[in-house]
Write an enzyme that holds these catalytic residues in place. Structure first.
Site, PDB file in Angstrom:
ATOM      1  CG  ASP A 138      -3.869   2.225   5.336  1.00 20.67           C
ATOM      2  OD1 ASP A 138      -4.029   2.886   4.305  1.00 20.67           O
ATOM      3  OD2 ASP A 138      -4.062   2.685   6.473  1.00 20.67           O
ATOM      4  CG  ASP A 191      -5.216  -0.334  -1.705  1.00 15.71           C
ATOM      5  OD1 ASP A 191      -4.293   0.137  -2.402  1.00 15.71           O
ATOM      6  OD2 ASP A 191      -5.430   0.043  -0.534  1.00 15.71           O
ATOM      7  CG  HIS A 234      -9.182   2.389   3.193  1.00 15.79           C
ATOM      8  ND1 HIS A 234      -8.070   2.370   4.001  1.00 15.79           N
ATOM      9  CD2 HIS A 234      -8.851   3.129   2.105  1.00 15.79           C
ATOM     10  CE1 HIS A 234      -7.105   3.078   3.433  1.00 15.79           C
ATOM     11  NE2 HIS A 234      -7.556   3.547   2.285  1.00 15.79           N
ATOM     12  CG  ASP A 236      -2.156   0.894   1.022  1.00 16.11           C
ATOM     13  OD1 ASP A 236      -2.358   1.387  -0.111  1.00 16.11           O
ATOM     14  OD2 ASP A 236      -2.920   1.092   1.982  1.00 16.11           O
ATOM     15  N   GLY A 237       0.306   2.341  -0.449  1.00 19.34           N
ATOM     16  CA  GLY A 237       0.997   3.620  -0.444  1.00 19.34           C
ATOM     17  C   GLY A 237       0.110   4.684   0.165  1.00 19.34           C
ATOM     18  CD  GLU A 293      -1.358   2.484  -3.522  1.00 21.02           C
ATOM     19  OE1 GLU A 293      -0.882   1.337  -3.392  1.00 21.02           O
ATOM     20  OE2 GLU A 293      -2.355   2.882  -2.880  1.00 21.02           O
TER      21      GLU A 293
END
Length: 229
Positions: A135, A71, A125, A10-11, A49
């Site tokens: 995250d 994601d 999320h 994740d970023g 990302e």
């Protein structure tokens, strides 16, 4: 025998552009490894990302079969479809424009070439445990890049909290004081406001939608991809 590894990446970005962080969770059997990092100078969500899977794949010490979960549709669609076309066009888009983030796309393409990578998209999320961990690692990378010590967020006054928020945890865990759609405590690290980047209204897109309501897409600040143009 080829190793099989699971990776979640994740970023995050505080503003877009703005300081950013990336995180990755690697799992090989019962063994797990967490990675994170960030940039204090302005960067973008997409660059963070992209950086996350680059760093995660670089951490593998042998050729592996990798299930890589992200994601970001930008990352997944790019590496599975767009990169091949860009390479044929000399790293130009169909419109003849230079490819954005070409340096990172080249790095990711090279990293993927050393392994057998199966790409998976996971909704962000949405309570996915490993994605939420990635995250939090991205948020940690951002904090470390900025030299900000991790500390419990100060609880917001009860009168100013939205009705859906939960009371501050007795242990001061530094997590968001809101709840998810399913009513569970939000597992994402809190911003100074006491809410995470998903639940804090200050970091939502906010652009008017066709229905006349503010866009609720979490961006970390600024407009979302739909309303940016």
């Amino acid at each position: 025998m080829t190793s099989r590894v699971e990776i979640w990446t994740d970023g995050a970005c505080s503003g877009n552009p703005g300081p950013g962080g990336w995180g990755a969770l690697l799992r090989y059997g019962e063994v797990e490894k967490e990675l994170c990092g960030g940039e204090a100078t302005p960067t973008t969500n997409n660059r963070m990302e992209l950086t996350a899977p680059i760093r995660a794949l670089a951490a593998l010490t042998r050729t592996s079969v990798v299930d890589l979960h992200t994601d970001s549709t930008y990352v997944r669609n790019g590496i599975m479809s767009w990169v091949a076309k860009w390479k044929r066009n000399g790293w130009r888009t169909a419109a003849g424009e230079p490819v954005k983030n070409e340096d990172l796309w080249r790095e990711l393409d090279a990293a993927v070439g050393r392994h057998e990578v199966v790409w998976h998209w996971v909704k962000g999320h949405a309570g996915h445990v490993e994605n939420e961990r990635a995250d939090r690692l991205a948020a940690k990378g951002l904090r470390e890049a900025l030299g900000v010590a991790e500390k419990p967020a100060a609880p917001r006054p009860a009168a100013s909290r939205p009705a859906s928020t939960r009371p501050a945890s007795p242990g001061g865990d530094g997590l968001c004081q809101s709840t998810t759609k399913s009513g569970k405590p939000c597992p994402i690290a809190a911003r100074p406001s006491g809410l995470c980047h998903v639940h804090d209204p200050a970091v939502l897109c906010g652009a008017p939608t066709k229905r006349g309501t503010p866009c609720g897409v979490a961006t970390g600040g600024g407009r979302c991809a739909v309303h940016r143009s």
